[in-house]
Design a protein around this motif. Structure first.
Motif, PDB file in Angstrom:
ATOM      1  N   PHE A 119     -66.852  42.964 -77.745  1.00 31.07           N
ATOM      2  CA  PHE A 119     -67.664  44.168 -77.951  1.00 31.07           C
ATOM      3  C   PHE A 119     -66.921  45.391 -77.409  1.00 31.07           C
ATOM      4  CE2 PHE A 119     -71.165  41.133 -78.374  1.00 31.07           C
ATOM      5  CZ  PHE A 119     -71.926  41.716 -79.381  1.00 31.07           C
ATOM      6  N   ASP A 120     -67.102  46.507 -78.090  1.00 34.41           N
ATOM      7  CA  ASP A 120     -66.490  47.777 -77.682  1.00 34.41           C
ATOM      8  C   ASP A 120     -67.222  48.294 -76.452  1.00 34.41           C
ATOM      9  OD1 ASP A 120     -65.473  50.303 -77.367  1.00 34.41           O
ATOM     10  OD2 ASP A 120     -66.023  51.016 -79.385  1.00 34.41           O
ATOM     11  N   GLU A 121     -66.511  48.426 -75.332  1.00 38.30           N
ATOM     12  CA  GLU A 121     -67.129  48.863 -74.077  1.00 38.30           C
ATOM     13  C   GLU A 121     -67.778  50.234 -74.193  1.00 38.30           C
ATOM     14  OE1 GLU A 121     -64.691  48.613 -70.636  1.00 38.30           O
ATOM     15  OE2 GLU A 121     -63.734  46.723 -71.238  1.00 38.30           O
ATOM     16  N   SER A 122     -67.270  51.069 -75.073  1.00 36.68           N
ATOM     17  CA  SER A 122     -67.742  52.458 -75.128  1.00 36.68           C
ATOM     18  C   SER A 122     -69.184  52.576 -75.654  1.00 36.68           C
ATOM     19  CB  SER A 122     -66.816  53.298 -76.007  1.00 36.68           C
ATOM     20  OG  SER A 122     -66.899  52.895 -77.366  1.00 36.68           O
ATOM     21  N   VAL A 123     -69.699  51.540 -76.300  1.00 29.61           N
ATOM     22  CA  VAL A 123     -71.069  51.622 -76.830  1.00 29.61           C
ATOM     23  C   VAL A 123     -72.027  50.727 -76.045  1.00 29.61           C
ATOM     24  CG1 VAL A 123     -70.346  52.259 -79.149  1.00 29.61           C
ATOM     25  CG2 VAL A 123     -70.566  49.830 -78.569  1.00 29.61           C
ATOM     26  N   LEU A 124     -71.580  50.202 -74.913  1.00 31.21           N
ATOM     27  CA  LEU A 124     -72.425  49.321 -74.114  1.00 31.21           C
ATOM     28  C   LEU A 124     -73.068  50.085 -72.961  1.00 31.21           C
ATOM     29  CD1 LEU A 124     -70.237  46.088 -73.914  1.00 31.21           C
ATOM     30  CD2 LEU A 124     -72.060  46.632 -75.548  1.00 31.21           C
ATOM     31  N   TYR A 125     -74.307  49.739 -72.676  1.00 32.30           N
ATOM     32  CA  TYR A 125     -75.086  50.333 -71.585  1.00 32.30           C
ATOM     33  C   TYR A 125     -75.658  49.204 -70.732  1.00 32.30           C
ATOM     34  CZ  TYR A 125     -75.129  54.848 -74.069  1.00 32.30           C
ATOM     35  OH  TYR A 125     -74.775  56.030 -74.678  1.00 32.30           O
ATOM     36  N   GLU A 181     -78.218  56.267 -86.808  1.00 33.33           N
ATOM     37  CA  GLU A 181     -79.011  55.831 -87.969  1.00 33.33           C
ATOM     38  C   GLU A 181     -80.130  54.866 -87.568  1.00 33.33           C
ATOM     39  OE1 GLU A 181     -75.182  53.248 -88.068  1.00 33.33           O
ATOM     40  OE2 GLU A 181     -75.851  55.225 -87.356  1.00 33.33           O
ATOM     41  N   PHE A 182     -80.082  54.342 -86.315  1.00 28.77           N
ATOM     42  CA  PHE A 182     -81.102  53.399 -85.856  1.00 28.77           C
ATOM     43  C   PHE A 182     -82.110  54.044 -84.905  1.00 28.77           C
ATOM     44  CE2 PHE A 182     -77.655  50.572 -87.146  1.00 28.77           C
ATOM     45  CZ  PHE A 182     -78.342  49.597 -87.848  1.00 28.77           C
ATOM     46  N   GLY A 183     -81.981  55.330 -84.607  1.00 31.84           N
ATOM     47  CA  GLY A 183     -82.959  55.963 -83.735  1.00 31.84           C
ATOM     48  C   GLY A 183     -82.398  57.154 -82.995  1.00 31.84           C
ATOM     49  N   ALA A 184     -83.286  57.772 -82.201  1.00 32.70           N
ATOM     50  CA  ALA A 184     -82.912  58.997 -81.487  1.00 32.70           C
ATOM     51  C   ALA A 184     -82.051  58.682 -80.262  1.00 32.70           C
ATOM     52  CB  ALA A 184     -84.175  59.739 -81.061  1.00 32.70           C
ATOM     53  N   ASP A 185     -81.269  59.673 -79.857  1.00 30.35           N
ATOM     54  CA  ASP A 185     -80.408  59.543 -78.691  1.00 30.35           C
ATOM     55  C   ASP A 185     -81.250  59.418 -77.425  1.00 30.35           C
ATOM     56  OD1 ASP A 185     -78.070  59.484 -77.207  1.00 30.35           O
ATOM     57  OD2 ASP A 185     -78.100  61.662 -76.909  1.00 30.35           O
ATOM     58  N   ARG A 186     -80.876  58.453 -76.561  1.00 31.67           N
ATOM     59  CA  ARG A 186     -81.502  58.221 -75.249  1.00 31.67           C
ATOM     60  C   ARG A 186     -82.969  57.793 -75.351  1.00 31.67           C
ATOM     61  NH1 ARG A 186     -77.294  57.752 -72.120  1.00 31.67           N
ATOM     62  NH2 ARG A 186     -78.575  58.212 -70.273  1.00 31.67           N
ATOM     63  N   GLU A 189     -87.058  53.061 -75.681  1.00 31.37           N
ATOM     64  CA  GLU A 189     -88.163  52.166 -76.013  1.00 31.37           C
ATOM     65  C   GLU A 189     -88.436  52.083 -77.507  1.00 31.37           C
ATOM     66  OE1 GLU A 189     -91.608  53.077 -73.749  1.00 31.37           O
ATOM     67  OE2 GLU A 189     -90.610  52.868 -71.821  1.00 31.37           O
ATOM     68  N   ALA A 190     -88.274  53.186 -78.246  1.00 33.38           N
ATOM     69  CA  ALA A 190     -88.598  53.191 -79.674  1.00 33.38           C
ATOM     70  C   ALA A 190     -87.369  52.857 -80.497  1.00 33.38           C
ATOM     71  CB  ALA A 190     -89.169  54.543 -80.076  1.00 33.38           C
ATOM     72  N   GLY A 191     -87.612  52.241 -81.654  1.00 32.07           N
ATOM     73  CA  GLY A 191     -86.529  51.995 -82.593  1.00 32.07           C
ATOM     74  C   GLY A 191     -85.597  50.882 -82.163  1.00 32.07           C
ATOM     75  N   ASP A 192     -84.532  50.710 -82.936  1.00 31.03           N
ATOM     76  CA  ASP A 192     -83.582  49.627 -82.704  1.00 31.03           C
ATOM     77  C   ASP A 192     -82.211  50.153 -82.281  1.00 31.03           C
ATOM     78  OD1 ASP A 192     -85.403  47.656 -83.427  1.00 31.03           O
ATOM     79  OD2 ASP A 192     -84.918  47.838 -85.556  1.00 31.03           O
ATOM     80  N   ARG A 193     -82.157  51.413 -81.877  1.00 26.78           N
ATOM     81  CA  ARG A 193     -80.832  51.955 -81.590  1.00 26.78           C
ATOM     82  C   ARG A 193     -80.203  51.283 -80.372  1.00 26.78           C
ATOM     83  NH1 ARG A 193     -78.660  58.214 -81.306  1.00 26.78           N
ATOM     84  NH2 ARG A 193     -76.612  57.709 -80.390  1.00 26.78           N
ATOM     85  N   TYR A 194     -80.908  51.292 -79.243  1.00 24.81           N
ATOM     86  CA  TYR A 194     -80.367  50.696 -78.017  1.00 24.81           C
ATOM     87  C   TYR A 194     -80.922  49.274 -77.908  1.00 24.81           C
ATOM     88  CZ  TYR A 194     -79.015  55.484 -77.063  1.00 24.81           C
ATOM     89  OH  TYR A 194     -78.462  56.739 -77.145  1.00 24.81           O
TER      90      TYR A 194
END
Length: 889
Positions: A119-125, A181-186, A189-194
């Motif tokens: 996995f790309d470290e830059s997109v992991l939280y 495309e999967f949700g709002a930044d930060r 709780e909502a959506g599938d982005r994070y």
């Protein structure tokens, strides 16, 4: 990367770091409060709550799980699936937060070429419990995450417990940012982005009473801190395979492709169809895994869940336009994908398919019968000018015929009707509450086991019963209702733990031994023997004489005859199982058993009943094996060695790495078994099959007697034949023809009696038609026929009377009889009465209500019944009164 490879890499990674690879526990949960295992840590619960001492300090597994709460949501969202796999690594008082975070981050980010997931470290939280500063510092130090990629969340999201007082602790999750495309930044709780895909539980605290996911008190810290992690295998698969959801990963999507080919519909074109495709793919895979673990379709517990999954899949294929049997096309596709991770499915697929296909055949027949009931309900609703199908009728279709409510709703909509879904849900709620009450009444899961654990900590109970029936021992402890007691006196029923014992504890289908535990002036009658905690054998005893207390030297002796007959029954079970497989083939696998002295019961996978010739052949093969005096032996080996050797395992059982294999006649019968057995097959004695029956779709049951019980059974049969021969004055070999002749003569006589009775009933028609009662211009005949007249004859009588009435005057005929204590009533109207807006269905309900029942039918003829014959005369009067009200109102 294929799902099976993701799974393999996970286990290999942690095995290389000192973790014991533990096989997945079977899907059915041993906890009576759960149907199925729903979490990766399920089989390790006894270690976490202190019921058992773990045999290793580090472990890793991929646990098979089934989640049943979201079945209705499957396919509607991309998150809900029924069967899923949870990868986990566990530490029992060994490493803690630092190593857990280090291992997780390393495996997730290590290049795929080096055995990681890449996995790309830059997109992991990372998310952490908001008070867990230690975890935050570790994420910074080990993973190099900056503050803006570490998210603090509250107890609801990032604090774990089992929902009851006991171990708990903060969580930390690894999340991936899938893009705008999967949700709002930060927006956490909502959506599938994070998307969270790995949860690390730091089990370090003890919680108190309190409901919900937050707000309960934290009482302190655990003496040993544990690690429990869960990596969602399907979630990682769709992230690494570049698809949007779990339904499109390699283990699931091929079923969608095959369903598309069969139905002619395309996936990804229409949302409604997409939901149906996903339901099919999810439920077919889930059913494959459940049947593979020994679950069979039924009307209760896990069997009901499996039945529901199969029927929803079948129904979804029908809604996609495919009317032919579909599981035979789809299940093999799922097998091809799942056998990569679970190779044991392939040799067992004959049985799995047999169970699934039998259920589909049964449901197809059910759909035919249920559709007829549905059509009648629609007709009655429309006849009453209704626009809504009753909730009770929808519930009947669901409960009796297996119709999902949404199928009923769709079928009703096609007829221009709605469904009383609120009424349906109310009845479903009542049913669930009854089921929950029953489950609570049977609950025995995580009861207080502290007394057992305290005694277990003193050592394992040595079982000597394989070698001897009598053992000198010492009382380790006495328990009263699970709590340690200092002593027990005559008349009390308590539990006793010995240092060693010859008494077999109930398991593997064999009931516990009976016998006595004695000492000077002390006598204990053994009533039952169980293993409430692994490694501890507990005797439930009645104190007959003296006082029993810890430290007492005793002599424990099993009832010799009891054990001999128990060994005969258990070995007989193995013999019958081997005979079954010899006669029917390898797919006739045991799916459950029960044996006690002199008796055995064996459930096995098979889709049709066995004829008498087949039963006789099985019985003969079994008795020939007994006569051959085959050697019976038992030896210990590792589970992989046992499987390689061809030993059969019982579905749903969890086995240790070292297992006991019982062999009868070499490879003819090899089974994993901890039970007691005879030394040679001839010691089983006589073996006679007594019955063969169905216990569910694709599962049959054989029952048999062995040893002296078999001889006693045959003696009773011989006495019965002798008695019949004497009474019928026929030789034994003539009895079948003689009984058949008598049965035919009896049927002929009954038909003649039926003809005479019908003629007698109908003879009254002319007289009744000639003298009706006038009720405000309506000619009314209310007649109570003699008791014993059936509904068919009542209907004939009512129609005959109606045919004799004056056609141009409204006529209502009500006839009633009590048959076997139950009233039946028929109401018939002529055309003129119907023109006066009178309806037979309305009037029959009036009559049926007076006899404690219900009724219904068409406007010209309707029929009903009840349970209270005392209201028969009142029912006839009520119809007359109702006619007057309708005509004058």
């Amino acid at each position: 990367m294929e799902t099976s490879e993701i799974r393999r890499r996970f286990l290999q990674y942690f095995e290389d770091r000192g973790h014991t690879v533990v096989p997945s526990a079977p899907l059915p949960s041993p906890d009576p409060n759960l149907l199925f295992n729903v979490a990766g840590m399920a089989q390790f619960v006894p270690y976490f709550v202190g019921q058992q001492t773990p045999p290793y300090s580090r472990a890793t597994s991929v646990q098979k799980c089934v989640r049943t709460l979201d079945i209705e949501e499957v396919g509607k969202t991309t998150r809900h699936g029924t069967f899923f796999q949870m990868n986990g690594n566990f530490s029992f008082g060994d490493y803690f937060k630092d190593k857990a975070i280090e291992y997780a981050w390393d495996l997730v980010t290590k290049p795929q070429s080096e055995g990681g997931y890449g996995f790309d470290e830059s997109v992991l939280y990372a998310s952490v419990y908001y008070e867990d500063d230690e975890a935050i510092e570790l994420w910074k130090r080990i993973a190099g995450l900056p503050d803006d990629r570490i998210v603090r969340l509250g107890m609801k999201d990032n604090f774990w417990s089992m929902g009851v007082p006991g171990p708990c602790g903060p969580c930390s999750e690894i999340l991936i940012d899938r893009g705008p495309e999967f949700g709002a930044d930060r927006d956490w709780e909502a959506g599938d982005r994070y998307l969270e895909f790995w949860n690390l539980v730091f089990m370090q605290n003890i919680r108190g009473e309190g409901g919900g996911k937050e707000g309960y008190p934290i009482l302190g810290e655990l003496p040993k801190k544990n690690i429990d992690t869960g990596l969602g295998l399907e979630r990682v698969a769709y992230l690494l395979q570049g698809v949007d959801n779990m339904y499109e990963i390699d283990e699931i999507y091929p079923v969608i492709e095959r369903a598309s080919e069969l139905s002619g519909r395309k996936y990804g074109v229409d949302h409604v169809d997409d939901v149906r495709f996903r339901v099919v793919a999810d439920h077919v895979r889930s059913a494959l895994m459940l049947i593979g673990d020994g679950v069979t379709p039924g009307n209760e517990q896990g069997g009901y869940v499996l039945r529901r999954l199969l029927r929803r899949a079948i129904r979804s294929m029908r809604l996609l336009g495919y009317e032919d049997p579909s599981l035979v096309e789809l299940l093999p596709v799922s097998l091809e994908q799942m056998k990569k991770s679970y190779p044991e499915l392939e040799p067992d697929f004959g049985r799995i398919g047999q169970v699934a296909y039998a259920e589909e055949d049964a449901f197809r027949r059910t759909l035919t019968a249920g559709t007829s009931i549905f059509d009648v309900a629609v007709r009655d609703t429309k006849a009453a000018d209704g626009v809504e199908l009753a909730g009770a009728k929808a519930f009947q279709l669901h409960d009796t015929y297996g119709f999902p409510i949404d199928l009923t709703v769709e079928m009703a909509a096609e007829q221009g009707l709605q469904v009383d879904t609120a009424g349906f849900k109310s009845l479903m709620t009542e049913q669930r509450e009854r089921a929950k009450a029953d489950a609570r009444a049977k609950k025995a899961g995580h009861a207080d086991t502290s007394g057992y654990r305290e005694l277990r900590e003193k050592g394992v109970t040595e079982f000597t019963g394989y070698q001897e029936l009598a053992t000198d021992s010492q009382v380790r402890g006495v328990l009263r209702q699970g709590a340690i007691a200092t002593a027990a006196e005559p008349g009390e029923t308590v539990e006793v733990v010995l240092e060693k014992t010859p008494f077999y504890a109930e398991s593997g289908g064999q009931i516990a031994d009976e016998g006595l535990i004695v000492a000077d002036g002390v006598k204990l009658q053994v009533l039952d023997v169980q293993r409430p905690v692994k490694g501890l054998i507990v005797h439930r005893v009645k104190v007959v004489e003296g006082v029993v207390q810890p430290g007492l030297d005793v002599h424990a002796e099993v009832d010799h005859e009891w054990r001999v007959e128990a060994c005969q029954a258990h070995s007989g079970t193995h013999v019958v199982h081997a005979a079954l497989r010899q006669v029917l083939g390898p797919n006739a696998l045991q799916s459950g058993s029960y044996n006690k002295p002199g008796y055995l019961r064996l459930d096995f996978a098979w889709s049709s009943s066995l004829d008498q010739t087949t039963r006789s052949e099985i019985e003969e093969v079994a008795n020939l094996a007994v006569r051959k005096d085959l050697p019976v032996s038992a030896q210990y080996m590792t589970l992989p060695e046992a499987r390689e050797w061809g030993a059969l395992a019982l579905f749903g059982e969890t086995y240790d790495e070292s297992v006991r294999v019982v062999e009868i006649g070499g490879p003819w019968s090899r089974e994993l078994c901890g039970g007691t057995h005879v030394k040679r097959s001839s010691q089983v004695g006589a073996l006679t099959l007594t019955s063969e029956s169905s216990v569910g779709a694709g599962v049959r049951r054989l029952e048999a007697f062995v040893g002296m019980e078999a001889l006693r059974y045959l003696g009773r049969e011989r006495a019965l034949v002798r008695l019949l021969s004497e009474n019928l004055k026929a030789r034994p070999e003539e009895l079948p023809a003689k009984v058949a002749d008598l049965a035919e003569r009896l049927r002929t006589a009954e038909k003649e009696l039926e003809r005479l009775r019908a003629g007698q009933v109908l003879a009254a028609a002319a007289e009744l038609a000639a003298s009706p009662k006038d009720v405000f211009g309506v000619s009314y005949v209310g007649h109570r026929a003699p008791d014993g007249v059936n509904g068919g004859d009542l209907r004939k009588l009512a129609l005959d009377i109606r045919g004799r009435m004056v056609a141009d005057k409204p006529a209502v005929i009500t006839v009633l009889s009590v048959n076997d204590g139950k009233p039946a009533v028929v109401v018939a109207l002529n055309d003129t009465a119907r023109e006066w807006r009178l309806k037979a269905g309305d009037l029959v309900r009036v009559a049926a209500e007076k006899v404690g029942g219900r009724g219904g039918g068409k406007d010209d003829v309707a029929q009903g019944g009840g349970t209270d014959p005392a209201g028969a005369d009142e029912a006839l009067a009520a119809v007359e009164h109702s006619i007057g009200q309708l005509v004058t109102g």
